[in-house]
Structure formats: structure tokens, C-alpha cells
Design a protein around this motif. Structure first.
Motif, PDB file in Angstrom:
ATOM      1  N   LEU A 145      27.417  44.616  42.024  1.00  0.00           N
ATOM      2  CA  LEU A 145      28.498  44.450  42.283  1.00  0.00           C
ATOM      3  C   LEU A 145      29.553  43.632  43.216  1.00  0.00           C
ATOM      4  O   LEU A 145      29.030  43.394  44.261  1.00  0.00           O
ATOM      5  CB  LEU A 145      29.898  45.573  41.837  1.00  0.00           C
ATOM      6  CG  LEU A 145      29.649  46.592  41.414  1.00  0.00           C
ATOM      7  CD1 LEU A 145      30.269  47.723  41.161  1.00  0.00           C
ATOM      8  CD2 LEU A 145      29.794  45.761  39.742  1.00  0.00           C
ATOM      9  N   SER A 146      30.473  42.311  43.158  1.00  0.00           N
ATOM     10  CA  SER A 146      30.902  41.508  44.471  1.00  0.00           C
ATOM     11  C   SER A 146      31.087  42.494  45.074  1.00  0.00           C
ATOM     12  O   SER A 146      32.272  43.690  44.583  1.00  0.00           O
ATOM     13  CB  SER A 146      31.615  40.735  43.512  1.00  0.00           C
ATOM     14  OG  SER A 146      33.094  41.278  42.921  1.00  0.00           O
ATOM     15  N   GLU A 147      31.983  42.171  46.542  1.00  0.00           N
ATOM     16  CA  GLU A 147      33.885  42.973  46.798  1.00  0.00           C
ATOM     17  C   GLU A 147      34.666  43.730  46.262  1.00  0.00           C
ATOM     18  O   GLU A 147      34.946  43.994  46.529  1.00  0.00           O
ATOM     19  CB  GLU A 147      33.630  42.773  48.077  1.00  0.00           C
ATOM     20  CG  GLU A 147      32.631  42.871  49.455  1.00  0.00           C
ATOM     21  CD  GLU A 147      32.079  44.069  49.384  1.00  0.00           C
ATOM     22  OE1 GLU A 147      32.652  44.390  50.209  1.00  0.00           O
ATOM     23  OE2 GLU A 147      30.777  44.176  49.293  1.00  0.00           O
ATOM     24  N   GLU A 148      34.942  42.294  45.591  1.00  0.00           N
ATOM     25  CA  GLU A 148      35.866  42.638  44.832  1.00  0.00           C
ATOM     26  C   GLU A 148      36.218  43.625  43.873  1.00  0.00           C
ATOM     27  O   GLU A 148      36.864  44.209  43.576  1.00  0.00           O
ATOM     28  CB  GLU A 148      36.723  41.571  44.226  1.00  0.00           C
ATOM     29  CG  GLU A 148      38.096  41.624  43.780  1.00  0.00           C
ATOM     30  CD  GLU A 148      38.786  40.245  43.022  1.00  0.00           C
ATOM     31  OE1 GLU A 148      39.099  40.353  41.725  1.00  0.00           O
ATOM     32  OE2 GLU A 148      38.539  39.284  44.324  1.00  0.00           O
ATOM     33  N   GLU A 149      35.770  43.445  42.773  1.00  0.00           N
ATOM     34  CA  GLU A 149      34.469  44.816  42.084  1.00  0.00           C
ATOM     35  C   GLU A 149      34.529  46.325  42.908  1.00  0.00           C
ATOM     36  O   GLU A 149      34.879  46.852  41.955  1.00  0.00           O
ATOM     37  CB  GLU A 149      33.567  44.886  41.086  1.00  0.00           C
ATOM     38  CG  GLU A 149      33.861  42.987  40.451  1.00  0.00           C
ATOM     39  CD  GLU A 149      32.575  42.352  39.724  1.00  0.00           C
ATOM     40  OE1 GLU A 149      32.135  42.277  38.539  1.00  0.00           O
ATOM     41  OE2 GLU A 149      31.075  42.922  40.577  1.00  0.00           O
ATOM     42  N   LYS A 150      33.714  46.122  43.546  1.00  0.00           N
ATOM     43  CA  LYS A 150      33.368  47.310  44.244  1.00  0.00           C
ATOM     44  C   LYS A 150      35.289  47.612  44.615  1.00  0.00           C
ATOM     45  O   LYS A 150      35.248  48.879  44.626  1.00  0.00           O
ATOM     46  CB  LYS A 150      32.917  47.216  45.530  1.00  0.00           C
ATOM     47  CG  LYS A 150      31.493  46.981  45.193  1.00  0.00           C
ATOM     48  CD  LYS A 150      30.367  46.962  46.600  1.00  0.00           C
ATOM     49  CE  LYS A 150      29.187  46.479  46.450  1.00  0.00           C
ATOM     50  NZ  LYS A 150      28.566  46.883  47.450  1.00  0.00           N
ATOM     51  N   LYS A 151      36.202  47.299  45.340  1.00  0.00           N
ATOM     52  CA  LYS A 151      37.370  47.796  46.005  1.00  0.00           C
ATOM     53  C   LYS A 151      38.045  48.507  44.670  1.00  0.00           C
ATOM     54  O   LYS A 151      38.447  49.104  44.521  1.00  0.00           O
ATOM     55  CB  LYS A 151      37.999  46.992  46.726  1.00  0.00           C
ATOM     56  CG  LYS A 151      37.661  46.362  47.644  1.00  0.00           C
ATOM     57  CD  LYS A 151      38.622  45.703  48.414  1.00  0.00           C
ATOM     58  CE  LYS A 151      38.452  45.079  50.016  1.00  0.00           C
ATOM     59  NZ  LYS A 151      38.585  43.937  50.387  1.00  0.00           N
ATOM     60  N   MET A 152      38.330  47.431  43.296  1.00  0.00           N
ATOM     61  CA  MET A 152      38.454  47.947  42.326  1.00  0.00           C
ATOM     62  C   MET A 152      38.365  49.100  41.388  1.00  0.00           C
ATOM     63  O   MET A 152      38.792  50.376  41.260  1.00  0.00           O
ATOM     64  CB  MET A 152      38.405  46.939  40.879  1.00  0.00           C
ATOM     65  CG  MET A 152      39.567  46.444  39.714  1.00  0.00           C
ATOM     66  SD  MET A 152      40.936  47.653  39.910  1.00  0.00           S
ATOM     67  CE  MET A 152      42.006  46.194  40.307  1.00  0.00           C
ATOM     68  N   ALA A 153      36.598  49.206  41.250  1.00  0.00           N
ATOM     69  CA  ALA A 153      36.332  50.285  40.747  1.00  0.00           C
ATOM     70  C   ALA A 153      36.536  51.403  41.458  1.00  0.00           C
ATOM     71  O   ALA A 153      36.826  52.765  41.505  1.00  0.00           O
ATOM     72  CB  ALA A 153      34.743  50.463  41.235  1.00  0.00           C
ATOM     73  N   LEU A 154      36.500  51.099  43.206  1.00  0.00           N
ATOM     74  CA  LEU A 154      37.263  52.586  43.328  1.00  0.00           C
ATOM     75  C   LEU A 154      37.835  53.468  43.999  1.00  0.00           C
ATOM     76  O   LEU A 154      38.858  54.239  43.397  1.00  0.00           O
ATOM     77  CB  LEU A 154      36.630  52.609  45.226  1.00  0.00           C
ATOM     78  CG  LEU A 154      34.813  52.268  45.483  1.00  0.00           C
ATOM     79  CD1 LEU A 154      35.062  51.917  47.247  1.00  0.00           C
ATOM     80  CD2 LEU A 154      34.197  53.786  45.600  1.00  0.00           C
ATOM     81  N   ALA A 155      39.188  52.620  43.463  1.00  0.00           N
ATOM     82  CA  ALA A 155      40.752  52.302  43.761  1.00  0.00           C
ATOM     83  C   ALA A 155      40.939  52.927  42.072  1.00  0.00           C
ATOM     84  O   ALA A 155      41.414  54.333  41.924  1.00  0.00           O
ATOM     85  CB  ALA A 155      41.164  51.018  43.477  1.00  0.00           C
ATOM     86  N   ILE A 156      40.192  53.007  41.120  1.00  0.00           N
ATOM     87  CA  ILE A 156      39.981  53.281  39.500  1.00  0.00           C
ATOM     88  C   ILE A 156      39.903  54.587  39.621  1.00  0.00           C
ATOM     89  O   ILE A 156      40.151  55.512  38.788  1.00  0.00           O
ATOM     90  CB  ILE A 156      39.422  53.073  38.464  1.00  0.00           C
ATOM     91  CG1 ILE A 156      40.301  51.348  38.735  1.00  0.00           C
ATOM     92  CG2 ILE A 156      39.429  53.331  36.924  1.00  0.00           C
ATOM     93  CD1 ILE A 156      39.221  50.178  37.717  1.00  0.00           C
ATOM     94  N   GLY A 157      38.506  54.980  40.331  1.00  0.00           N
ATOM     95  CA  GLY A 157      37.872  56.431  40.603  1.00  0.00           C
ATOM     96  C   GLY A 157      39.185  57.443  40.978  1.00  0.00           C
ATOM     97  O   GLY A 157      38.825  58.401  40.873  1.00  0.00           O
ATOM     98  N   LYS A 158      39.888  57.008  42.424  1.00  0.00           N
ATOM     99  CA  LYS A 158      40.731  57.403  43.432  1.00  0.00           C
ATOM    100  C   LYS A 158      41.791  57.640  42.010  1.00  0.00           C
ATOM    101  O   LYS A 158      42.215  59.035  41.900  1.00  0.00           O
ATOM    102  CB  LYS A 158      41.091  56.537  44.504  1.00  0.00           C
ATOM    103  CG  LYS A 158      42.007  57.402  45.251  1.00  0.00           C
ATOM    104  CD  LYS A 158      43.067  56.324  46.359  1.00  0.00           C
ATOM    105  CE  LYS A 158      43.588  56.901  47.144  1.00  0.00           C
ATOM    106  NZ  LYS A 158      44.007  56.602  48.269  1.00  0.00           N
ATOM    107  N   ALA A 159      42.345  56.117  41.359  1.00  0.00           N
ATOM    108  CA  ALA A 159      43.321  57.012  40.309  1.00  0.00           C
ATOM    109  C   ALA A 159      43.165  57.921  39.239  1.00  0.00           C
ATOM    110  O   ALA A 159      43.744  58.549  39.344  1.00  0.00           O
ATOM    111  CB  ALA A 159      44.192  55.552  39.808  1.00  0.00           C
ATOM    112  N   ILE A 160      42.370  57.604  38.740  1.00  0.00           N
ATOM    113  CA  ILE A 160      41.804  58.698  37.367  1.00  0.00           C
ATOM    114  C   ILE A 160      41.733  60.409  38.156  1.00  0.00           C
ATOM    115  O   ILE A 160      41.986  61.440  37.332  1.00  0.00           O
ATOM    116  CB  ILE A 160      39.740  58.887  37.162  1.00  0.00           C
ATOM    117  CG1 ILE A 160      40.443  57.351  36.320  1.00  0.00           C
ATOM    118  CG2 ILE A 160      39.565  59.562  36.317  1.00  0.00           C
ATOM    119  CD1 ILE A 160      38.728  56.781  35.538  1.00  0.00           C
TER     120      ILE A 160
END
Length: 152
Positions: free
Chosen positions: A57-72
């Protein structure tokens, strides 16, 4: 209660939006699990046989994936309905797919004192998004993917 509201408003606008989207999607996924067969629920996903392989994943995708996981995880802790591992994994899939981020979710089983236990967790690349706690004790029985994994 007031402390929770203050904590919510200390989040950035982006984090608040992700939390609200996660909360809403958790509700939709919980209702879907209760009213739709699992086979029909995962029909749009590909049954994945390339276990152990992942996409970078790109760095941007990694950040977004982690943010989504945290929000969930945050939203799941505050729902009045049960938002267990399968609900969270399906929510992650919906939110990540919406943003074009590839991933997989796993279904696993384990035996615990003569009982069978099941668990679901989601992953993007090498990052566990939901259900990572204790997933190592479960034997994977199914893997479903969305996104770019067909390029592997």
C-alpha cells in the motif's frame, strides 16, 4: 456522558467524519448480518486462495486504513447493538473499498474447552485493521478479498 461528547469534539473534522461513517456502517452491517444469509452478504467479494501474499500500500493508503480501523474500533465501543468482529470486518471492507483501498478479511475457528469459537479480522497489506487481538490462535477457514488483489 459529557466527557465522551467533549472527547468527540476534540477529534479533527476528518476523524469525526470517519467515526460517524463507521458508526452508521456498523449499524447497516449488523442489520445485514441479521437479515441476509452470509453467502449472499459476501457474494460481491472474491474468495481468495493466495493466502500469505499481500499488496504493498502507498503511505497515504496505509494512513487511511489505520484511521479507518481506529474509527471502527472507537465506534464499535459505543453502539447500542452488538458490533462484534464480523460486523467490524465487514464495516472495514465497505469503508476501505469505498476509498479504493484493497484488503482481505479472514474467518477463523478455534476450539476452546470443548466449544468452537469463530473470529473475523480484516487486513490491508501487512496491516491488521480490525479483529487483530488474538487472531493468531484461530485456524483460517475462509479468506475474502476486495480491490487490487487480482493483480498478484
Amino acid at each position: 456522558m459529557l466527557r465522551k461528547i467533549k472527547k468527540f469534539f476534540k477529534l479533527s473534522a476528518h476523524e469525526r467524519n470517519l467515526f460517524m461513517e463507521a458508526y452508521y456502517t456498523l449499524g447497516i452491517m449488523r442489520a445485514a448480518i441479521l437479515s441476509i444469509s452470509f453467502k449472499r452478504l459476501v457474494r460481491p467479494l472474491e474468495h481468495w486462495s493466495k493466502k500469505g501474499e499481500s499488496i504493498e500500500l502507498s503511505e497515504e493508503e496505509k494512513k487511511m486504513a489505520l484511521a479507518i480501523g481506529k474509527a471502527i474500533k472507537q465506534a464499535a465501543a459505543h453502539t447500542p447493538w452488538e458490533s462484534a468482529c464480523l460486523v467490524q470486518a465487514l464495516t472495514a471492507q465497505k469503508m476501505l473499498k469505498k476509498r479504493g483501498i484493497s484488503g482481505v478479511f479472514y474467518l477463523g475457528v478455534a476450539r476452546d474447552e470443548e466449544k468452537m469459537k469463530a473470529h473475523a479480522w480484516s487486513q490491508c497489506g501487512d496491516i491488521l485493521i480490525t479483529g487483530g487481538s488474538g487472531h493468531g490462535v484461530f485456524t483460517v477457514v475462509s479468506v475474502f478479498e476486495w480491490g487490487k488483489y487480482d493483480r498478484i
